[in-house]
Design an enzyme around this catalytic site. Structure first.
Site, short mmCIF file in Angstrom:
data_model
loop_
_atom_site.label_atom_id
_atom_site.label_comp_id
_atom_site.label_asym_id
_atom_site.label_seq_id
_atom_site.Cartn_x
_atom_site.Cartn_y
_atom_site.Cartn_z
N TRP A 75 49.37 36.05 40.41
CA TRP A 75 50.18 36.12 41.63
C TRP A 75 51.03 34.87 41.83
O TRP A 75 51.70 34.74 42.84
CB TRP A 75 49.30 36.36 42.86
CG TRP A 75 48.07 35.52 42.86
CD1 TRP A 75 47.92 34.27 43.37
CD2 TRP A 75 46.79 35.87 42.31
NE1 TRP A 75 46.65 33.81 43.17
CE2 TRP A 75 45.92 34.78 42.52
CE3 TRP A 75 46.28 37.01 41.66
CZ2 TRP A 75 44.59 34.78 42.11
CZ3 TRP A 75 44.96 37.01 41.25
CH2 TRP A 75 44.13 35.91 41.47
N GLU A 117 46.22 37.59 48.46
CA GLU A 117 45.53 36.85 49.51
C GLU A 117 44.44 37.68 50.17
O GLU A 117 43.36 37.18 50.48
CB GLU A 117 46.52 36.34 50.56
CG GLU A 117 47.47 35.27 50.05
CD GLU A 117 46.75 34.01 49.56
OE1 GLU A 117 45.58 33.83 49.90
OE2 GLU A 117 47.39 33.24 48.82
N GLN A 141 37.06 35.63 50.66
CA GLN A 141 35.62 35.61 50.36
C GLN A 141 35.31 36.16 48.98
O GLN A 141 34.21 36.69 48.75
CB GLN A 141 34.86 36.41 51.42
CG GLN A 141 35.06 35.92 52.83
CD GLN A 141 34.40 34.58 53.06
OE1 GLN A 141 33.20 34.50 53.20
NE2 GLN A 141 35.19 33.52 53.08
N THR A 142 36.26 36.06 48.06
CA THR A 142 36.08 36.66 46.75
C THR A 142 36.63 35.71 45.69
O THR A 142 37.69 35.12 45.87
CB THR A 142 36.81 38.01 46.67
OG1 THR A 142 36.43 38.81 47.79
CG2 THR A 142 36.48 38.75 45.39
N LEU A 159 35.04 46.07 44.96
CA LEU A 159 35.54 44.76 45.40
C LEU A 159 34.88 44.31 46.69
O LEU A 159 34.83 43.11 46.98
CB LEU A 159 37.06 44.82 45.56
CG LEU A 159 37.82 43.50 45.66
CD1 LEU A 159 37.48 42.56 44.51
CD2 LEU A 159 39.33 43.75 45.68
N GLY A 160 34.34 45.27 47.47
CA GLY A 160 33.64 44.89 48.69
C GLY A 160 34.53 44.67 49.90
O GLY A 160 35.76 44.67 49.79
N TYR A 161 33.90 44.47 51.05
CA TYR A 161 34.64 44.31 52.31
C TYR A 161 35.75 45.33 52.40
O TYR A 161 36.94 45.00 52.49
CB TYR A 161 35.20 42.89 52.43
CG TYR A 161 34.19 41.82 52.79
CD1 TYR A 161 33.19 42.07 53.71
CD2 TYR A 161 34.26 40.56 52.24
CE1 TYR A 161 32.27 41.09 54.06
CE2 TYR A 161 33.35 39.57 52.57
CZ TYR A 161 32.36 39.85 53.49
OH TYR A 161 31.45 38.87 53.83
N TYR A 206 44.80 32.16 58.28
CA TYR A 206 44.88 31.67 56.90
C TYR A 206 45.93 32.43 56.09
O TYR A 206 46.83 31.84 55.49
CB TYR A 206 43.52 31.75 56.17
CG TYR A 206 43.77 31.69 54.69
CD1 TYR A 206 44.15 30.49 54.10
CD2 TYR A 206 43.77 32.84 53.90
CE1 TYR A 206 44.49 30.43 52.77
CE2 TYR A 206 44.11 32.78 52.57
CZ TYR A 206 44.47 31.58 52.00
OH TYR A 206 44.84 31.52 50.69
N ASP A 228 41.87 27.55 54.51
CA ASP A 228 40.77 28.35 54.00
C ASP A 228 39.57 27.43 53.75
O ASP A 228 39.58 26.26 54.14
CB ASP A 228 41.18 29.05 52.71
CG ASP A 228 41.37 28.06 51.57
OD1 ASP A 228 41.66 26.88 51.86
OD2 ASP A 228 41.20 28.45 50.40
N THR A 283 25.89 40.86 53.09
CA THR A 283 25.96 39.58 53.77
C THR A 283 24.87 39.45 54.83
O THR A 283 24.26 38.40 54.97
CB THR A 283 27.33 39.41 54.44
OG1 THR A 283 28.34 39.59 53.45
CG2 THR A 283 27.46 38.04 55.05
#
Length: 398
Positions: free
Chosen positions: A39, A52, A57-58, A95-97, A135, A153, A346
């Site tokens: 990127w 972004e 958190q990854t 990937l989560g979240y 952020y 961040d 989490t």
DNA sequence: GAGGCGTGGGC
DNA sequence: TGCCCAAGCCT
């Protein structure tokens, strides 16, 4: 003077000349040692936005393959805005979240529908996009639009906490504005995007959370906590609570049409993703009479040994009844393993005991909002990692 | 403002 | 193993 200005003056004692020297040192290092990330090949706001959001958190190496695959599927903000939710979640699977994916699509729809395809070019404007907080807004504004705003961040917190020995608790929301005000004074107004990314590279190399190496950092001459030998005390961060244990029976039903999965509701964990039906252990093992006063009882958690133990005939029958009430399908359940699958989120830890059922004809799903998944569907579907883990356990057990 | 929200890696 | 950490945001 405002309360924030007082804090800035307390922690930031650098002279204008020192600030200039810091920028120069940092950016010279970044120009020669910055990471070559996918990127960073251009400054397209769409590309920066995708990266972004994924990077929240990854870790970088986790994101890279997802980033390429995502742009392959949704090359433009218009394509993303128009995508079916199912395809979106498929591409995000693992990937989560997952709410990040839905907010990201909402942001794309805002760009296309509300702004006529024209991006907001300031952090304040970008922050109106769904899923874009302070952020991410700062990152896009500085990288894509050269606005001189910080992107605060975890790296920025850690780096500046150490450089300036800032002892504020970074877990507290109000701390962010202090850091932002401090970094605002230091950021290079000519290269704000590079400055922010250089801080991140610093935080990912010499000034990591663990096993950091401040002695060889390019900015060691600006590092107060290194000079004082206190760098392990920064940043200050209060701990979060441990995950709560939740126990479930996993009802893995196989038929000629495939495996039965149900779609998680919008309000529960793993919202809108597909998973084997779960049955709370408490529902089967709670022998106490129902609460008469309406008081919610604490969910029972079996001791590990008891949960692992082979199920009794009574328990299996109760599970059969519960499943039949839920789905209308009569299944004789087997308890093929004494293993427990653990999966940690989490804030929750799932302990799962897998039960299997096999039918030689495919029953109707009139009563139950489920779907039959073939092996190929499971590979490509909107499936969370815990479901893939369960499948792996099942195949090993064969 | 505190809690909800995934996953993988490192020690 | 259990814990912390990783380019946070939403409610």
């Amino acid at each position: 003077m405002s309360a924030i200005a007082v804090q800035v003056n307390h922690y930031l004692t650098w002279s204008p000349a020192k600030i200039k020297a810091f920028r120069q040192t940092l950016l010279t290092w970044y120009d020669q040692n910055g990471r070559d990330l996918p990127w960073r090949r251009n400054q397209e706001p769409y590309h920066i936005l995708i990266s972004e959001i994924m990077l929240q958190q990854t870790q970088v190496q986790t994101v890279i393959p997802y980033y390429h695959n995502f742009l392959q599927h949704f090359p433009t903000v218009q394509a993303l805005a128009a995508a079916p939710e199912e395809e979106l979640l498929q591409v995000w699977s693992g990937l989560g979240y997952y709410s990040r994916a839905r907010h990201l699509q909402q942001a794309a729809q805002q760009i296309v529908q509300d702004y006529g395809g024209v991006w907001p070019q300031t952090a304040a404007g970008l922050a109106d996009l769904s899923g874009v907080g302070p952020y991410t807004a700062g990152a896009i504004a500085s990288i894509s639009f050269k606005e001189a705003v910080p992107a605060v961040d975890g790296n920025a917190f850690r780096v500046f906490a150490r450089l300036l020995e800032i002892d504020l608790d970074i877990a507290k929301p109000q701390t962010r504005s202090i850091f932002a005000a401090i970094i605002q004074q230091i950021i290079d107004p000519d290269r704000p995007g590079d400055f922010n990314q250089a801080i991140m590279d610093l935080g990912a190399s010499y000034l990591t959370a663990k096993n950091s190496d401040p002695a060889h950092s390019p900015v060691r001459d600006f590092d107060a906590s290194w000079q004082a030998g206190t760098y392990e005390d920064y940043p200050v961060k209060t701990k979060k609570a441990k995950p709560v244990v939740q126990q479930y029976y996993v009802l893995a039903l196989h038929t000629p049409s495939g495996w039965l999965l149900s779609q998680r509701s919008s309000r529960e964990l793993l919202a809108r993703l597909w998973l084997f039906p779960l049955l709370a252990v408490a529902k089967i093992n709670d022998t106490k009479p129902a609460a008469s006063s309406g008081v919610t009882e604490q969910p029972i958690v079996l001791p590990p040994a008891a949960f692992k133990k082979a199920l009794t005939t009574i328990q299996l029958q109760k599970i059969q009844v519960e499943f039949q009430e839920l789905t209308g399908i009569a299944v004789v359940w087997r308890d093929p393993t004494l293993k427990i699958v653990k999966h940690v989120f989490t804030h929750r830890q799932w302990q799962l005991k897998i039960l299997t059922g096999e039918l030689t004809t495919t029953p109707s799903l009139a009563l139950f909002p489920g779907k039959w998944f073939t092996e190929a569907d499971l590979t490509n579907g909107a499936i969370p990692t815990v479901q893939r883990k369960i499948m792996q356990e099942l195949s090993q057990n064969n």
